[in-house]
Motif scaffolding. Structure first.
Motif, PDB file in Angstrom:
ATOM      1  N   UNK A 143       0.859  -1.186   0.000  1.00 46.26           N
ATOM      2  CA  UNK A 143       0.000   0.000   0.000  1.00 46.26           C
ATOM      3  C   UNK A 143       0.893   1.234   0.000  1.00 46.26           C
ATOM      4  N   UNK A 144       0.384   2.313  -0.552  1.00 46.38           N
ATOM      5  CA  UNK A 144       1.131   3.574  -0.591  1.00 46.38           C
ATOM      6  C   UNK A 144       1.396   4.099   0.819  1.00 46.38           C
ATOM      7  N   UNK A 145       2.586   4.640   1.027  1.00 40.07           N
ATOM      8  CA  UNK A 145       2.930   5.235   2.318  1.00 40.07           C
ATOM      9  C   UNK A 145       2.226   6.575   2.491  1.00 40.07           C
ATOM     10  N   UNK A 146       1.914   6.918   3.700  1.00 42.69           N
ATOM     11  CA  UNK A 146       1.241   8.177   4.022  1.00 42.69           C
ATOM     12  C   UNK A 146       2.056   9.365   3.531  1.00 42.69           C
ATOM     13  N   UNK A 147       1.378  10.316   2.859  1.00 46.77           N
ATOM     14  CA  UNK A 147       2.030  11.539   2.415  1.00 46.77           C
ATOM     15  C   UNK A 147       2.784  11.441   1.112  1.00 46.77           C
ATOM     16  N   UNK A 148       2.937  10.248   0.554  1.00 45.11           N
ATOM     17  CA  UNK A 148       3.647  10.090  -0.714  1.00 45.11           C
ATOM     18  C   UNK A 148       2.774  10.563  -1.871  1.00 45.11           C
ATOM     19  N   UNK A 149       3.404  10.972  -2.953  1.00 46.61           N
ATOM     20  CA  UNK A 149       2.684  11.427  -4.144  1.00 46.61           C
ATOM     21  C   UNK A 149       2.597  10.295  -5.162  1.00 46.61           C
ATOM     22  N   UNK A 150       1.417  10.046  -5.665  1.00 49.78           N
ATOM     23  CA  UNK A 150       1.242   8.987  -6.660  1.00 49.78           C
ATOM     24  C   UNK A 150       2.099   9.241  -7.899  1.00 49.78           C
ATOM     25  N   UNK A 151       2.172  10.489  -8.336  1.00 47.55           N
ATOM     26  CA  UNK A 151       2.870  10.802  -9.590  1.00 47.55           C
ATOM     27  C   UNK A 151       4.349  10.450  -9.529  1.00 47.55           C
ATOM     28  N   UNK A 152       4.950  10.561  -8.362  1.00 47.17           N
ATOM     29  CA  UNK A 152       6.392  10.314  -8.224  1.00 47.17           C
ATOM     30  C   UNK A 152       6.679   9.086  -7.363  1.00 47.17           C
ATOM     31  N   UNK A 153       5.712   8.225  -7.197  1.00 45.45           N
ATOM     32  CA  UNK A 153       5.853   7.083  -6.298  1.00 45.45           C
ATOM     33  C   UNK A 153       7.037   6.194  -6.689  1.00 45.45           C
ATOM     34  N   UNK A 154       7.789   5.768  -5.681  1.00 41.84           N
ATOM     35  CA  UNK A 154       8.921   4.864  -5.886  1.00 41.84           C
ATOM     36  C   UNK A 154       8.783   3.672  -4.954  1.00 41.84           C
ATOM     37  N   UNK A 155       9.703   2.743  -5.040  1.00 42.70           N
ATOM     38  CA  UNK A 155       9.660   1.546  -4.189  1.00 42.70           C
ATOM     39  C   UNK A 155       9.659   1.919  -2.712  1.00 42.70           C
ATOM     40  N   UNK A 156      10.411   2.959  -2.345  1.00 44.57           N
ATOM     41  CA  UNK A 156      10.485   3.371  -0.940  1.00 44.57           C
ATOM     42  C   UNK A 156       9.164   3.915  -0.414  1.00 44.57           C
ATOM     43  N   UNK A 157       8.252   4.262  -1.334  1.00 40.92           N
ATOM     44  CA  UNK A 157       6.963   4.837  -0.943  1.00 40.92           C
ATOM     45  C   UNK A 157       5.854   3.797  -0.849  1.00 40.92           C
ATOM     46  N   UNK A 158       6.210   2.526  -0.965  1.00 38.94           N
ATOM     47  CA  UNK A 158       5.235   1.442  -0.828  1.00 38.94           C
ATOM     48  C   UNK A 158       5.583   0.594   0.392  1.00 38.94           C
ATOM     49  N   UNK A 159       4.576   0.240   1.141  1.00 32.94           N
ATOM     50  CA  UNK A 159       4.764  -0.483   2.400  1.00 32.94           C
ATOM     51  C   UNK A 159       4.072  -1.847   2.307  1.00 32.94           C
ATOM     52  N   UNK A 160       4.780  -2.898   2.630  1.00 30.66           N
ATOM     53  CA  UNK A 160       4.169  -4.229   2.712  1.00 30.66           C
ATOM     54  C   UNK A 160       3.527  -4.388   4.087  1.00 30.66           C
ATOM     55  N   UNK A 161       2.254  -4.803   4.091  1.00 32.76           N
ATOM     56  CA  UNK A 161       1.498  -4.919   5.339  1.00 32.76           C
ATOM     57  C   UNK A 161       0.861  -6.298   5.458  1.00 32.76           C
ATOM     58  N   UNK A 162       0.587  -6.691   6.689  1.00 30.32           N
ATOM     59  CA  UNK A 162      -0.129  -7.936   6.961  1.00 30.32           C
ATOM     60  C   UNK A 162      -1.634  -7.680   6.942  1.00 30.32           C
TER      61      UNK A 162
END
Length: 252
Positions: A43-62
């Motif tokens: 899922x996208x990390x809080x505060x990240x921008x979709x347009x510039x999203x990178x791997x660091x801006x995605x969080x793996x969750x249970x």
């Protein structure tokens, strides 16, 4: 599909939806997610921008702790915050979006692998008006039915986070009980829309078609309409063999 391939698909989908020229999301608006397996999702990390999203801006969750939270109506804001951090697969990852809860629920539905949420300007023109229910339940043209389904879920304005996720679950389950399948589009009054499907293409198609439909709806309303398709015509398009073939070709 392995986790890395899913990650790259989700980045591509996010950047597509976040392109400001499409008027779906600006700055930190909107979020996306994708199922990794039966236990985890991105899922996208809080505060990240979709347009510039990178791997660091995605969080793996249970999934499990988040789905359990949806049954709890007595959590404080701090408890919700703590549990969002606790659901991360990697404790060094960024904080998941506050809307991670509804992503967890929607990705747990059969056949749903990707979810997109935006604040489309065109759609919000309607969702911030008295005509939101008409837009959710009536259809104007065939391709709207093909890409978005015969009806959409309409969720009344609810405080974002746990409460909103609980209402989304309630309204979506009512839709599934009536139609036998998950919706393709969920409309959030005074907020935005969610599209969901098995592929990134399905999420894109529903999102773009809902955006187009909203533009047509607003234009038709200004000219004395809109003039909706009759329910028999909607059912006919929704159940035509050739339209089902087209849906498969479009990977909807």
């Amino acid at each position: 599909m392995n986790a890395n391939a899913t990650l790259q698909e989700l980045i591509s989908l996010s950047q597509f939806l976040g392109d400001e020229r499409r008027q779906l999301a600006i700055l930190g608006e909107g979020n996306t997610s994708a199922k990794i397996d039966d236990e985890t999702f991105f899922v996208k990390a809080s505060g990240s921008c979709l347009e510039t999203l990178s791997e660091d801006d995605l969080v793996a969750c249970h999934f499990a702790p988040l789905l359990q939270m949806l049954d709890n109506h007595d959590l404080s804001d701090q408890q919700i915050e703590d549990q969002l951090f606790a659901c991360r697969v990697d404790s060094k990852s960024k904080k998941p979006s506050v809307e991670t809860l509804f992503h967890a629920y929607l990705l747990s539905l059969p056949g749903i692998e990707y979810v997109g949420h935006t604040h489309s300007v065109s759609v919000n023109q309607i969702l911030c008006s008295p005509l939101a229910e008409q837009f959710a339940t009536r259809k104007l043209f065939p391709d709207e039915i093909v890409c978005c389904g015969p009806q959409s879920v309409l969720v009344p304005y609810t405080d974002p986070g746990l409460k909103l996720s609980q209402v989304i679950r309630e309204k979506t389950q009512q839709f599934i009980d009536e139609f036998g399948v998950p919706p393709r589009v969920i409309l959030l009054q005074n907020h935005g829309l969610i599209t969901l499907g098995k592929t990134p293409g399905a999420v894109k198609a529903a999102m773009l078609m809902a955006h187009k439909s909203a533009e047509i709806f607003v234009g038709a309303a200004a000219l004395g309409g809109p003039t909706f398709l009759e329910s028999d015509d909607v059912d006919r398009i929704a159940n035509r063999i050739d339209e089902h073939y087209r849906q498969r070709a479009l990977k909807l």
